[in-house]
Structures are given as structure tokens and as C-alpha cells.
Scaffold this active site. Sequence first.
Site, PDB file in Angstrom:
ATOM      1  N   GLY A  74      34.274  42.700  34.280  1.00 38.98           N
ATOM      2  CA  GLY A  74      33.632  42.671  35.589  1.00 38.98           C
ATOM      3  C   GLY A  74      34.216  43.699  36.549  1.00 38.98           C
ATOM      4  O   GLY A  74      33.497  44.321  37.333  1.00 38.98           O
ATOM      5  N   THR A  75      35.527  43.877  36.499  1.00 43.37           N
ATOM      6  CA  THR A  75      36.170  44.804  37.436  1.00 43.37           C
ATOM      7  C   THR A  75      35.629  46.227  37.240  1.00 43.37           C
ATOM      8  O   THR A  75      35.274  46.910  38.207  1.00 43.37           O
ATOM      9  CB  THR A  75      37.704  44.782  37.241  1.00 43.37           C
ATOM     10  OG1 THR A  75      38.160  43.444  37.466  1.00 43.37           O
ATOM     11  CG2 THR A  75      38.399  45.724  38.201  1.00 43.37           C
ATOM     12  N   ASN A 163      33.480  33.147  43.658  1.00 47.27           N
ATOM     13  CA  ASN A 163      34.443  32.636  42.688  1.00 47.27           C
ATOM     14  C   ASN A 163      35.443  31.648  43.268  1.00 47.27           C
ATOM     15  O   ASN A 163      36.062  30.898  42.535  1.00 47.27           O
ATOM     16  CB  ASN A 163      35.204  33.805  42.050  1.00 47.27           C
ATOM     17  CG  ASN A 163      35.754  34.765  43.089  1.00 47.27           C
ATOM     18  OD1 ASN A 163      34.994  35.352  43.865  1.00 47.27           O
ATOM     19  ND2 ASN A 163      37.053  34.921  43.136  1.00 47.27           N
ATOM     20  N   GLN A 191      30.225  35.377  38.206  1.00 45.17           N
ATOM     21  CA  GLN A 191      30.373  33.908  38.137  1.00 45.17           C
ATOM     22  C   GLN A 191      29.033  33.201  37.945  1.00 45.17           C
ATOM     23  O   GLN A 191      28.981  31.973  37.911  1.00 45.17           O
ATOM     24  CB  GLN A 191      31.019  33.386  39.431  1.00 45.17           C
ATOM     25  CG  GLN A 191      32.471  33.780  39.607  1.00 45.17           C
ATOM     26  CD  GLN A 191      33.416  33.034  38.668  1.00 45.17           C
ATOM     27  OE1 GLN A 191      33.080  32.016  38.067  1.00 45.17           O
ATOM     28  NE2 GLN A 191      34.620  33.561  38.524  1.00 45.17           N
ATOM     29  N   HIS A 212      34.098  36.910  29.664  1.00 43.98           N
ATOM     30  CA  HIS A 212      35.070  35.794  29.583  1.00 43.98           C
ATOM     31  C   HIS A 212      34.821  34.715  30.629  1.00 43.98           C
ATOM     32  O   HIS A 212      35.525  33.710  30.669  1.00 43.98           O
ATOM     33  CB  HIS A 212      36.518  36.299  29.620  1.00 43.98           C
ATOM     34  CG  HIS A 212      37.015  36.739  30.963  1.00 43.98           C
ATOM     35  ND1 HIS A 212      38.123  36.186  31.558  1.00 43.98           N
ATOM     36  CD2 HIS A 212      36.586  37.681  31.816  1.00 43.98           C
ATOM     37  CE1 HIS A 212      38.348  36.778  32.716  1.00 43.98           C
ATOM     38  NE2 HIS A 212      37.438  37.693  32.889  1.00 43.98           N
ATOM     39  N   CYS A 337      44.979  29.203  54.994  1.00 44.87           N
ATOM     40  CA  CYS A 337      45.328  28.935  56.381  1.00 44.87           C
ATOM     41  C   CYS A 337      44.678  29.953  57.293  1.00 44.87           C
ATOM     42  O   CYS A 337      44.837  31.154  57.109  1.00 44.87           O
ATOM     43  CB  CYS A 337      46.835  28.971  56.543  1.00 44.87           C
ATOM     44  SG  CYS A 337      47.320  28.605  58.220  1.00 44.87           S
TER      45      CYS A 337
HETATM   46  N1  PLP Z   1      33.828  39.393  40.169  1.00 47.63           N
HETATM   47  C1  PLP Z   1      34.000  38.071  40.256  1.00 47.63           C
HETATM   48  C2  PLP Z   1      33.115  37.275  41.171  1.00 47.63           C
HETATM   49  C3  PLP Z   1      34.995  37.434  39.518  1.00 47.63           C
HETATM   50  O1  PLP Z   1      35.177  36.116  39.625  1.00 47.63           O
HETATM   51  C4  PLP Z   1      35.814  38.220  38.663  1.00 47.63           C
HETATM   52  C5  PLP Z   1      36.922  37.598  37.908  1.00 47.63           C
HETATM   53  O2  PLP Z   1      37.526  36.644  38.346  1.00 47.63           O
HETATM   54  C6  PLP Z   1      35.581  39.602  38.594  1.00 47.63           C
HETATM   55  C7  PLP Z   1      34.575  40.153  39.347  1.00 47.63           C
HETATM   56  C8  PLP Z   1      36.398  40.486  37.694  1.00 47.63           C
HETATM   57  O3  PLP Z   1      36.017  40.301  36.341  1.00 47.63           O
HETATM   58  P1  PLP Z   1      37.005  40.691  35.147  1.00 47.63           P
HETATM   59  O4  PLP Z   1      38.068  39.657  35.104  1.00 47.63           O
HETATM   60  O5  PLP Z   1      36.119  40.648  33.924  1.00 47.63           O
HETATM   61  O6  PLP Z   1      37.503  42.053  35.415  1.00 47.63           O
END
Ligand code: PLP
Length: 395
Positions: A74-75, A163, A191, A212, A337
Site C-alpha cells: 500500500g505504501t 485505519n 482497509q 496483507h 490526547c
Molecule cells: N493505507 C492504509 C489506510 C493502511 O492502513 C496501510 C497500512 O496500515 C497502508 C496504507 C500501507 O500499506 P502497506 O503496509 O501495505 O505498505
Amino acid sequence: MSHGPVTTYADHAADTPVRPGAAALLTKLLGEVGNASAAHVAGQGVRIHVEQSRDAVAEAVGCAPADVVFTSGGTEADNLAVKGIVWAARADRAGPGAGPASHVVSTSIEHPAVLEPLRWLAGWGDIELTLVDPGPDGVVRPHEVLAAVRDDTVLVSVMAANNVVGAVNDVAMIGRGLADHPAAFHVDAVQAMHLVVRADDWGVDALALSAHKFGGPPGIGCAVLRRGVAVQPLMHGGGQDRGVRSGSMPAAMIASLGASVVEVLATREQEAAMLRSLTDVVREAVGSLDGVTVLGPDDPARRLPGLVSLALDGVQPDALMFELDRAGVRASVGAACASGATGANPVLEAMGVAADAGLRLSFGWSSTPDDASRVAEVVTDVLPRLRAAGGGFLA
Ligand code: PLP
């Protein structure tokens, strides 16, 4: 014979187990040799699995197979869409690496995989960034996003489902509002595979997915990049995947992603119903405890089915994490917080949540009713004890 406490995994939003079909295909294909870009029989034998996976993703999310570009997760998919679209827009206006800053609209609750590249681009003077806050329920209001769009906006990026709090955004409405605007529309749907994800109906130009989070292996994902939308590659090299993402394709991982997509589609509705019943148990049991606020929208249709997000008063995050882990419950704990605590979760801050700790409990395809009851039992036991001990570690 089992030793130690029973463990309950309640962090599926971070990583969910690989589904059986996806795991079996991954293992099988790791035993096969051939570069998916090679013209010989071995290469083409492997390539078939890549293309089957591309077809599966395209069918699942409503795009053309050629729109699917495989990434390391995702990143990378988010970075490719965000930087790639901004850089292409700048190159279009004044040649690579030059030209006036472009305007981008996004939200303050995006994952760092979107927010950090945006902030980085802003730091280099490539973009001027407008971030729209969510409502107190964590849902972004489409009209506020659309109101922030200007004539020089080149990209709008809004996540399908958050997320941290599980709030589901009306990205289709934003897509409709952008239909006559030249800005590209990117949706982080990492997500969101528990819901219906439709690139076509949502009117998106770019979409990010990560295996994943829905039962494929970690380290593989994809960007849906609609052809016709100009994107500069992040990777330059052999020109694989339309020249947008160079690098030899990890065929076994890609195939396993495809298998997990097929499994998700086949089970999504019954899984969502099962997940809702598990989260209902936790919401009811834990939500009624003193000093606990259940976060997110009241409307179940606007919530991820498997995620419960809680704001907790009178407990320190570190102590809570330690006690849950000790009791065998694996969950996500953070600071929450609004009064400026260091490390406070930016999503909860943007929602205006003022509490001592945030707790995310998330279930997935392999969760059972016993998992939900045990999580509810452990949290119900641990919270008052921590509070009685002054919020910190128990003796
Ligand atoms: N975007 C969202 C909304 C996520 O929850 C995540 C991972 O937690 C990512 C992007 C990043 O995905 P990855 O872990 O496959 O790089």
C-alpha cells in the site's frame, strides 16, 4: 499440551493471516523458475499467473486489467499515485522538476503513506497542500473536500476507510463532484476490501490496495492507475508494468494476491456479517464501561465491519499495551490526547478526541466468536484494575 495464556489476535487491521488458497499458491509458485518478462516458455508460464492476478483485481475493483500496476504494498501504491500524479502535472506545465507549485486537496486522517509524501512534496515546494478535517465521527464530509478544490488543483486524495477509527467515507460522492474537474482523484482503499470497492463507480483515477490487509502476503499490493492519467514512475529501470513500475515482477506474490482477492470476493458478504456480530459483542461489553467512549460513526454502514476504536480515560497507553499483551490479547494501542501529548494519534486529534489512550481492536476472516468474547472479557478485566492502580503498570 499448551503453555502460557491463550492468545487472541485482535490486530487484523495491521496484518491479517494469509488465506489458505493464497498461501498454497504462494508456496507452489515459489518452486517455479522464470522471469515473468522473459519470452521463453518458463517465463511465460510464470507470466500467466501475473496476468490472472491482474484480471482478478480488475474484476474485483471495476477497472481494466491494464490499469493494474503491482507494487510492494500500500505504501508504494500511495506514493506512486501521489508523487507520480503531482510530478506528471508539473512536467506537463513546465518540464520535469520545474514550474509553479500545484494545489492538492487531501484529509488530515489519511495514512502516513499518503500524508508523508504530500508533506514531503510540500516541503520541496512542489505542491500547496490543503488538508480537510473529518467530523467528530471520523467521517470526511464530501462537500468540504469539494469546497477546497481550486482551479489549479491537480490531485484530490481521500481514503475509502480509515485505519484508526474505521470510518467509511463517501468517496463515490467526491468522485461525482470531481467529474468535470481536471484534478486526478486518488483513493487509498487499503482497509476497504471488506466493503465493495469500485474504481469505476467511484470515478477514481488512482486507487491503492495492499494484500496483507485482506488475506494475501505482506509486501505485495497494487495501484490502479487509469490509463490516460499521466503518472511519473518512482522506479526507473526495465520498464515493466507499462513503464510505470520497473523491476522484475514477484510472480508468486502477485499470484497469491490474486488468489486472496478471489477468496475475498467469494466470502465478503458472509464475512462482513460475521465481523459485525463480533464487533457488536465488543462494542456492547466494553462500550458500557466507565471512562470508555466508542469512536466512529453510529451508522453501521459507515463503519468497517471488523474494527472497534475506543478512547479510554484514566489509563496510560504503555501500561494498557503491556497488560493486554500479558493477558494474551494482541491489539493496537496508542496515545489519544487533544491536549498536545507527544505521540498522540493524528487521526484522533483531528477528530477532537480528548482521552488518555486509544485502543483499536480489529477482527478478520480467521476470527471467531470466542475471540470477541475473550477480548471483551480481558478488556473488561484489565481497564478497571489499571485505573485502580492510577492508570499505570500493575504491581
Ligand atoms: N493505507 C492504509 C489506510 C493502511 O492502513 C496501510 C497500512 O496500515 C497502508 C496504507 C500501507 O500499506 P502497506 O503496509 O501495505 O505498505
